[in-house]
Write a protein that holds these residues in place. Structure first.
Motif, PDB file in Angstrom:
ATOM      1  N   LYS A 165     -20.978  -2.704  19.949  1.00  0.00           N
ATOM      2  CA  LYS A 165     -21.608  -3.451  21.033  1.00  0.00           C
ATOM      3  C   LYS A 165     -21.602  -4.963  20.832  1.00  0.00           C
ATOM      4  N   ASN A 166     -21.341  -5.422  19.615  1.00  0.00           N
ATOM      5  CA  ASN A 166     -21.396  -6.857  19.367  1.00  0.00           C
ATOM      6  C   ASN A 166     -20.057  -7.562  19.561  1.00  0.00           C
ATOM      7  N   VAL A 167     -19.056  -6.861  20.117  1.00  0.00           N
ATOM      8  CA  VAL A 167     -17.753  -7.500  20.279  1.00  0.00           C
ATOM      9  C   VAL A 167     -17.785  -8.529  21.407  1.00  0.00           C
ATOM     10  N   ASN A 168     -16.878  -9.480  21.291  1.00  0.00           N
ATOM     11  CA  ASN A 168     -16.759 -10.575  22.250  1.00  0.00           C
ATOM     12  C   ASN A 168     -15.475 -10.357  23.048  1.00  0.00           C
ATOM     13  N   CYS A 169     -15.602 -10.196  24.362  1.00  0.00           N
ATOM     14  CA  CYS A 169     -14.466  -9.852  25.212  1.00  0.00           C
ATOM     15  C   CYS A 169     -14.082 -11.012  26.134  1.00  0.00           C
ATOM     16  N   LEU A 170     -12.787 -11.139  26.378  1.00  0.00           N
ATOM     17  CA  LEU A 170     -12.274 -12.097  27.361  1.00  0.00           C
ATOM     18  C   LEU A 170     -11.589 -11.326  28.475  1.00  0.00           C
ATOM     19  N   ASP A 171     -12.014 -11.563  29.715  1.00  0.00           N
ATOM     20  CA  ASP A 171     -11.357 -10.992  30.896  1.00  0.00           C
ATOM     21  C   ASP A 171     -10.438 -12.080  31.439  1.00  0.00           C
ATOM     22  N   LEU A 172      -9.144 -11.950  31.154  1.00  0.00           N
ATOM     23  CA  LEU A 172      -8.157 -12.986  31.467  1.00  0.00           C
ATOM     24  C   LEU A 172      -7.576 -12.751  32.852  1.00  0.00           C
ATOM     25  N   ALA A 173      -7.725 -13.755  33.730  1.00  0.00           N
ATOM     26  CA  ALA A 173      -7.397 -13.635  35.156  1.00  0.00           C
ATOM     27  C   ALA A 173      -8.392 -12.672  35.804  1.00  0.00           C
ATOM     28  N   CYS A 174      -9.655 -13.062  35.756  1.00  0.00           N
ATOM     29  CA  CYS A 174     -10.758 -12.169  36.140  1.00  0.00           C
ATOM     30  C   CYS A 174     -11.048 -12.132  37.634  1.00  0.00           C
ATOM     31  N   GLY A 175     -10.408 -13.007  38.434  1.00  0.00           N
ATOM     32  CA  GLY A 175     -10.722 -13.049  39.852  1.00  0.00           C
ATOM     33  C   GLY A 175     -12.173 -13.422  40.083  1.00  0.00           C
ATOM     34  N   LYS A 176     -12.837 -12.679  40.959  1.00  0.00           N
ATOM     35  CA  LYS A 176     -14.241 -12.972  41.278  1.00  0.00           C
ATOM     36  C   LYS A 176     -15.213 -12.336  40.284  1.00  0.00           C
ATOM     37  N   GLY A 177     -14.663 -11.743  39.217  1.00  0.00           N
ATOM     38  CA  GLY A 177     -15.496 -11.331  38.105  1.00  0.00           C
ATOM     39  C   GLY A 177     -16.103  -9.952  38.176  1.00  0.00           C
ATOM     40  N   GLU A 228      -6.644  -8.969  13.838  1.00  0.00           N
ATOM     41  CA  GLU A 228      -6.561  -7.567  14.268  1.00  0.00           C
ATOM     42  C   GLU A 228      -7.289  -7.316  15.597  1.00  0.00           C
ATOM     43  N   GLY A 229      -7.475  -8.381  16.383  1.00  0.00           N
ATOM     44  CA  GLY A 229      -8.033  -8.212  17.722  1.00  0.00           C
ATOM     45  C   GLY A 229      -7.062  -7.488  18.640  1.00  0.00           C
ATOM     46  N   LEU A 230      -7.584  -6.985  19.753  1.00  0.00           N
ATOM     47  CA  LEU A 230      -6.782  -6.176  20.676  1.00  0.00           C
ATOM     48  C   LEU A 230      -6.532  -6.888  21.997  1.00  0.00           C
ATOM     49  N   VAL A 231      -5.368  -6.655  22.561  1.00  0.00           N
ATOM     50  CA  VAL A 231      -5.094  -7.053  23.938  1.00  0.00           C
ATOM     51  C   VAL A 231      -4.806  -5.782  24.738  1.00  0.00           C
ATOM     52  N   VAL A 233     -11.443  -8.627  21.872  1.00  0.00           N
ATOM     53  CA  VAL A 233     -10.578  -7.949  22.840  1.00  0.00           C
ATOM     54  C   VAL A 233     -10.293  -8.889  24.007  1.00  0.00           C
ATOM     55  N   VAL A 234      -9.032  -8.957  24.412  1.00  0.00           N
ATOM     56  CA  VAL A 234      -8.656  -9.660  25.640  1.00  0.00           C
ATOM     57  C   VAL A 234      -8.153  -8.615  26.631  1.00  0.00           C
ATOM     58  N   PHE A 235      -8.819  -8.557  27.784  1.00  0.00           N
ATOM     59  CA  PHE A 235      -8.407  -7.665  28.867  1.00  0.00           C
ATOM     60  C   PHE A 235      -7.606  -8.457  29.896  1.00  0.00           C
ATOM     61  N   ASN A 236      -6.459  -7.903  30.305  1.00  0.00           N
ATOM     62  CA  ASN A 236      -5.671  -8.479  31.401  1.00  0.00           C
ATOM     63  C   ASN A 236      -5.367  -7.321  32.348  1.00  0.00           C
ATOM     64  N   LEU A 237      -6.186  -7.179  33.389  1.00  0.00           N
ATOM     65  CA  LEU A 237      -6.220  -5.943  34.169  1.00  0.00           C
ATOM     66  C   LEU A 237      -5.660  -6.110  35.583  1.00  0.00           C
ATOM     67  N   PHE A 238      -5.187  -4.986  36.129  1.00  0.00           N
ATOM     68  CA  PHE A 238      -4.812  -4.862  37.544  1.00  0.00           C
ATOM     69  C   PHE A 238      -3.695  -5.834  37.940  1.00  0.00           C
ATOM     70  N   THR A 239      -2.596  -5.789  37.150  1.00  0.00           N
ATOM     71  CA  THR A 239      -1.382  -6.566  37.421  1.00  0.00           C
ATOM     72  C   THR A 239      -1.704  -8.039  37.605  1.00  0.00           C
ATOM     73  N   SER A 240      -2.286  -8.634  36.560  1.00  0.00           N
ATOM     74  CA  SER A 240      -2.586 -10.068  36.565  1.00  0.00           C
ATOM     75  C   SER A 240      -1.680 -10.780  35.562  1.00  0.00           C
ATOM     76  N   PHE A 241      -0.414 -10.439  35.594  1.00  0.00           N
ATOM     77  CA  PHE A 241       0.570 -10.946  34.631  1.00  0.00           C
ATOM     78  C   PHE A 241       1.885 -11.124  35.391  1.00  0.00           C
ATOM     79  N   GLY A 242       2.779 -11.947  34.851  1.00  0.00           N
ATOM     80  CA  GLY A 242       4.106 -12.083  35.455  1.00  0.00           C
ATOM     81  C   GLY A 242       4.141 -12.852  36.754  1.00  0.00           C
ATOM     82  N   TYR A 243       3.175 -13.757  36.949  1.00  0.00           N
ATOM     83  CA  TYR A 243       3.106 -14.524  38.196  1.00  0.00           C
ATOM     84  C   TYR A 243       4.081 -15.693  38.239  1.00  0.00           C
TER      85      TYR A 243
END
Length: 246
Positions: A45-57, A140-143, A109-119
């Motif tokens: 529960k103490n992890v720090n997450c980044l939502d990359l290209a999060c839109g309206k959040g 050893e962080g995750l994407v 962890v870095v999340f890049n969700l719902f086709t928010s890549f390759g723009y």
């Protein structure tokens, strides 16, 4: 004909028409996917997450409600303005270009969700994004990248359709030039004609594998849909990659 200038994602995402066209997206399905994802990752529960290209959040908010510290960033200042009211002690939002480093060695962890890549027009910008992600992750962080399965998308491309929303007829045509999938959106509102274009690189699984290898990642798993079923090149509608910083 009104067509705002600038890179397509800088202009289109900041218009009210973008949110009208995509108002019926299935957020229940999206939240079910994030639940599946978080269940698989089994993060403390103490992890720090980044939502990359999060839109309206919306998805940042959902991940935060699951007990995680979340920062959501997006290039669209209008989207971030709409996300800001949801901020709390463990949830924040900021305007940021994903090609640049936001905070080094900060996120688990870095999340890049719902086709928010390759723009981008330049393929090397994909390397810039992933190099920045690598620098923002702790050791050893995750994407997590959730992208369309380009092979499946191209096989099922609907060339023409009309969607009527809030009294506006959106005339949509799609095409492929061997590199990008184009989505042209034409409509009339209050006597004015508008044209917008979405353009996303049709990056395939093998290309992602190369991009991630070049930018210092080791792939852990690849899935093909929101229930995290195995990936199948011809049948899966998604390409969901979980990779670890080397």
């Amino acid at each position: 004909m009104d067509e705002l200038k600038g890179e397509w994602f800088e202009t289109w995402f900041d218009t009210s028409y973008y949110h009208i066209l995509y108002q019926n997206r299935d957020f229940t399905e999206a939240e079910r996917f994030i639940n599946n994802l978080l269940g698989y990752l089994d993060l403390p529960k103490n992890v720090n997450c980044l939502d990359l290209a999060c839109g309206k959040g919306r998805h940042s908010v959902f991940i935060n409600k699951k007990g995680f510290q979340v920062t959501g960033v997006d290039l669209s200042s209008n989207s971030i303005k709409e996300a800001k009211p949801f901020e709390n002690e463990t949830l924040s939002f900021d305007t940021h270009d994903m090609r640049e480093v936001y905070k080094e060695n900060t996120f688990d962890v870095v999340f890049n969700l719902f086709t928010s890549f390759g723009y981008f027009d330049d393929y090397d910008d994909n390397l810039k994004v992933l190099n920045s992600v690598n620098k923002m992750l702790v050791s050893e962080g995750l994407v997590v990248i959730d992208f369309m399965n380009a092979d499946y998308t191209l096989d099922h491309l609907v060339e023409k359709e009309v969607k009527t929303l809030d009294g506006i007829d959106f005339n949509i045509t799609k095409s492929y030039d061997g590199k990008h999938i184009f989505k042209n959106i034409d409509f009339t509102d209050q006597g004015k004609e508008f044209h917008f274009q979405e353009k996303v690189q049709a990056i395939k699984k093998e290309e992602f594998e190369t991009l991630l290898e070049k930018t210092g990642f080791e792939i852990q798993n690849i899935y093909g849909d929101f229930s995290l079923a195995p990936f199948n090149k011809k049948e899966s509608d998604r390409l969901i990659i979980i990779a670890k910083k080397k």
